[in-house]
Design an enzyme around this catalytic site. Structure first.
Site, PDB file in Angstrom:
ATOM      1  N   LYS A  17       1.652 -11.487   8.772  1.00  0.00           N
ATOM      2  CA  LYS A  17       0.734 -10.957   8.056  1.00  0.00           C
ATOM      3  C   LYS A  17       0.185 -11.897   6.848  1.00  0.00           C
ATOM      4  CE  LYS A  17      -0.782  -7.000   4.923  1.00  0.00           C
ATOM      5  NZ  LYS A  17      -0.363  -5.898   4.168  1.00  0.00           N
ATOM      6  N   THR A  67       0.901  -1.191   0.007  1.00  0.00           N
ATOM      7  CA  THR A  67      -0.062  -0.055  -0.081  1.00  0.00           C
ATOM      8  C   THR A  67       0.757   1.320  -0.066  1.00  0.00           C
ATOM      9  OG1 THR A  67      -1.678  -1.098   1.196  1.00  0.00           O
ATOM     10  CG2 THR A  67      -1.909   1.063   1.096  1.00  0.00           C
ATOM     11  N   TYR A  79       5.235 -11.842   5.951  1.00  0.00           N
ATOM     12  CA  TYR A  79       4.276 -11.575   5.032  1.00  0.00           C
ATOM     13  C   TYR A  79       4.063 -12.896   3.868  1.00  0.00           C
ATOM     14  CZ  TYR A  79       1.709  -8.118   2.124  1.00  0.00           C
ATOM     15  OH  TYR A  79       0.645  -7.629   1.512  1.00  0.00           O
TER      16      TYR A  79
END
Length: 296
Positions: free
Chosen positions: A166, A50, A138
């Site tokens: 995550k 992001t 992640y």
């Protein structure tokens, strides 16, 4: 539910503000970070997908960490994405992040080269050994092409600084098993699974949508923690239309978040068109005007 939440519950995967000419806008970043914390985010994750990390330099990544660290103070967890396809470069970024004041590292699986599991494991271990900072693995195979397999995750959990995940695997069953078996703090990276993962023992979320509606997302977890699962379900259902438009309507979350916040994108990303922007704004207004949300 696990009580191990090393970075809090409600984390925002923060966008990276740029100036009109495409430079890093540290003043805007500091202001956004302070606002997000003031509106309910426990921590911030910088320089992730992001945050347009593929288009920011190493120096810009460190500068962003320093600016946000100063803006939010020492009590708010600030994590930074350092993942690359190169183990040596990733370790270098880890050390730079530590020097810049980060509290934790978000480390994505090496992408494109699609390394086998032994190489994936070695990559994470070398990065975890590079600093004294805790690591959030992640796992996003849809982007990297390689999953962190359950057996690999179990072994990684034995490292004292690999503390969290995550999770963008879209495998709730395996996530629930690994939470129980490893004690890793699992954070949802998929908006539609924020509440389901939390309900099976997850630690919280790392959310792109939180850039736009941080209070509304946090209220879901607050209701669940208060024992009001019906209210948590209702609040979650209210957020889903906006989350779907932002994350599952054919545009990257960075693009949709900046369409609502206002903000410059770095190429190859392009701004959303007028139809998409109008739809996003309508969904956002419907959510925030539906009813006031009380944070417990």
């Amino acid at each position: 539910m696990t009580t191990e939440r090393p970075f809090g519950r409600a984390l925002c995967a923060m966008v990276t503000p740029f100036t009109p000419d495409g430079g890093l806008d540290l003043d805007e970043a500091a202001g956004l970070a302070a606002r997000l914390v003031g509106e309910g985010c426990d921590g911030l994750v910088l320089n992730g997908t992001t945050g347009e990390s593929p288009t920011t330099s190493d120096a810009e990544k460190s500068a962003l960490v320093r600016a946000v660290r100063e803006a939010v103070g020492p009590g708010v967890p600030v994590l930074t994405g350092i993942g690359t396809a190169d183990t040596r470069h990733t370790a270098e970024l880890a050390r730079a992040a530590e020097e810049a004041g980060a509290d934790g590292l978000l480390v994505v699986t090496p992408y494109y080269s699609r390394p086998p599991q032994a190489a994936v494991e070695a990559h994470f271990l070398k990065v975890a050994d590079a600093t004294g900072l805790p690591v959030m693995v992640y796992d996003i195979p849809g982007r990297t092409g390689t999953r962190v397999e359950p057996a690999t995750m179990r072994r990684l959990a034995e490292h004292p600084r690999i503390v969290a995940v995550k999770d963008c695997s879209y495998d709730l069953l395996t996530a629930a098993r690994l939470i129980a078996e490893t004690g890793l703090a699992y954070y949802s990276g998929c908006e539609e699974l924020n509440l389901p993962l939390y309900a099976v023992g997850g630690a919280g979320y790392v959310s792109t949508v939180a850039n736009v509606v941080p209070r509304e997302l946090r209220a879901i977890l607050d209701a669940f923690d208060a024992g009001d699962t019906a209210e948590a379900t209702r609040l979650n259902a209210r957020v889903l239309p906006l989350a779907e438009l932002m994350m599952d309507a054919g545009l990257p979350g960075t693009v949709t978040a900046k369409a609502l916040l206002g903000g410059v994108l770095r190429e190859p990303l392009q701004p959303a068109d007028r139809v998409a922007v109008d739809g996003l704004r309508a969904a956002y207004e419907a959510l925030v005007q539906a009813e006031s949300v009380v944070v417990v």
